[in-house]
Design an enzyme around this catalytic site. Sequence first.
Site, short mmCIF file in Angstrom:
data_model
loop_
_atom_site.label_atom_id
_atom_site.label_comp_id
_atom_site.label_asym_id
_atom_site.label_seq_id
_atom_site.Cartn_x
_atom_site.Cartn_y
_atom_site.Cartn_z
N HIS A 109 38.88 40.12 24.12
CA HIS A 109 39.85 39.13 24.65
C HIS A 109 40.79 38.62 23.56
O HIS A 109 41.75 37.91 23.86
CB HIS A 109 39.12 37.91 25.22
CG HIS A 109 38.33 38.19 26.46
ND1 HIS A 109 38.88 38.78 27.58
CD2 HIS A 109 37.01 37.97 26.76
CE1 HIS A 109 37.94 38.89 28.52
NE2 HIS A 109 36.80 38.42 28.05
N ASP A 123 33.21 46.08 29.98
CA ASP A 123 32.87 44.67 30.08
C ASP A 123 33.37 44.18 31.45
O ASP A 123 34.42 44.61 31.92
CB ASP A 123 33.55 43.88 28.95
CG ASP A 123 33.13 42.41 28.92
OD1 ASP A 123 32.36 42.05 28.02
OD2 ASP A 123 33.60 41.64 29.78
N HIS A 127 34.71 41.56 32.32
CA HIS A 127 35.96 40.82 32.25
C HIS A 127 37.08 41.72 31.74
O HIS A 127 36.82 42.70 31.05
CB HIS A 127 35.79 39.58 31.35
CG HIS A 127 34.62 38.72 31.76
ND1 HIS A 127 33.43 38.69 31.05
CD2 HIS A 127 34.45 37.93 32.84
CE1 HIS A 127 32.58 37.88 31.68
NE2 HIS A 127 33.17 37.41 32.76
N ASP A 152 27.93 42.64 30.81
CA ASP A 152 27.92 41.50 31.73
C ASP A 152 28.27 41.86 33.17
O ASP A 152 28.38 40.96 34.01
CB ASP A 152 28.83 40.37 31.22
CG ASP A 152 30.11 40.85 30.61
OD1 ASP A 152 30.43 42.04 30.74
OD2 ASP A 152 30.82 40.03 29.99
ZN ZN Z 1 32.76 39.86 29.42
#
Ligand code: ZN
Length: 368
Positions: free
Chosen positions: A142, A179, A181, A267
Site C-alpha cells: 500500500h 493480498d 486488499h 488475508d
Molecule cells: Zn491486505
Amino acid sequence: MATAFYFDERCLWHTTGEHVIIAPVGGYLQPPSSGGHAENPETKRRLKNLIEVSGLGDHLEWRKAEPVTRAEMQRIHTPKYLDEFKRLSDAGGGNAGYYSPFGPGSFEIAAISAGLVKRAVSDVFHRRLDNAYVISRPPGHHCLPDASMGFCLLANIPLALEALRAEVGPVRAAVVDWDVHHGNGTEACFYDRDDTLTISLHQENCFPPDQGRAEARGTGKGEGYNLNIPLLPGGGYQAYLDAFDLLVTPALRAFKPEIIVIASGLDANAFDPLARMQAHSETFRAMASKIKALADELCGGRLLAAHEGGYSEGYVPFCGLALIEEFSGHRTPVQDPFLDILTAQQPPADFIAYQRARLEKQAASLGF
Ligand code: ZN
C-alpha cells in the site's frame, strides 16, 4: 538449489502501537487486553514457528540480508517522505501517512524488511536458488512514493525491482498481488511504465475503498500494464482459481516476464478480521502451484513471494505453510485443522457461476 526463507527477527520488533484492530485507543475504545493492532508480529511469528515445528524449515535455506540504503529508497520514495518517516521514527514513533502507525526505530526496521525482499529478488533472478519466501514486515504493497499507507512504510517490492534493474539493466517483471486488499502502492509506483506488469486480485471496494477498479489499466506507455481483478466478498477457493485461469494466466503469458514476484498477503483467508473472502489453505496451495508452473513456463522458474497482510493469528500459519510446501516441493505431515469446516462453508454454485461470469466478461474485454 532450494527454496529460501528470508527472515529477520528484528522485523517482528516493529510496533504499531496501542490500537484496537485499526483504530487508536481513546475515547470509548477500550485498550486491548492482548494483540491490539491487527498488524502485529504474531501472525508472522506463528508462521515461522509452524515452519520450524512441522520440519519444513529443515528443507529450506534460511537467509538474512543487508538493509536497503537511503539512496536505494530514493529510487521510489520522495526525500520529503523519507525525512518525515525518519524524523518521527527517531522521535519515538508516529504516522507519516494513512492508517500506518509505527513506533521507535521503525525506519531502520523497514529498511531491513525491504532489504530482505531486495536480496531475494537478486538471488532468484541470478538463479542462486529455486524460489523464495520472504517474511517482510512492515509490509509494502500500500505504500506510496510520497506517503505510508495501510501499515506499509516502504514499497518493498518496487524498491527490490529497482535495485535489480540498477544492478543488471532493464528487466521485465510481473508482480502478482493476492493480498485481499488492492495493491495500490505497487500500482502507483509502476502505473506509467511498461516494464512492470502489476496484477492485483482483491476483494472489491475493501481497502483502499473506491480503488482497484478493473478500468484502471495504466497510463501513458504503462497503458495495459496494470490489471485489477476485483472479486466479490465471499468468493472463496473457486473465485481465486477462476481468476487465475481466466485473467492472471493469459496476462502473464502475453507479458512474458523475466521474473514473477508475489505480493503474498494471506488475508483472503476465511478467518481474517479485515476482509471477507473465504479462502482456505488449499486456495493458497493451488495458487502457489499455478504460479510456480507459470514461472517454469515463462521465466525459468524465477519466482518469489514477499509477505504482505494476513491478520488471523490462528489461521495464517496454515495458509503460509501450504504455500511454501508447494514452492519447495516438500509436503509435511501437517493437516490443516480448519480445512473441513472451511470447505463446507464455500459459497453455493449459483454464486460461483455469477462470480465466474463477471470474470469471463472482464477477460473477454481484454481479448483473453
Ligand atoms: Zn491486505
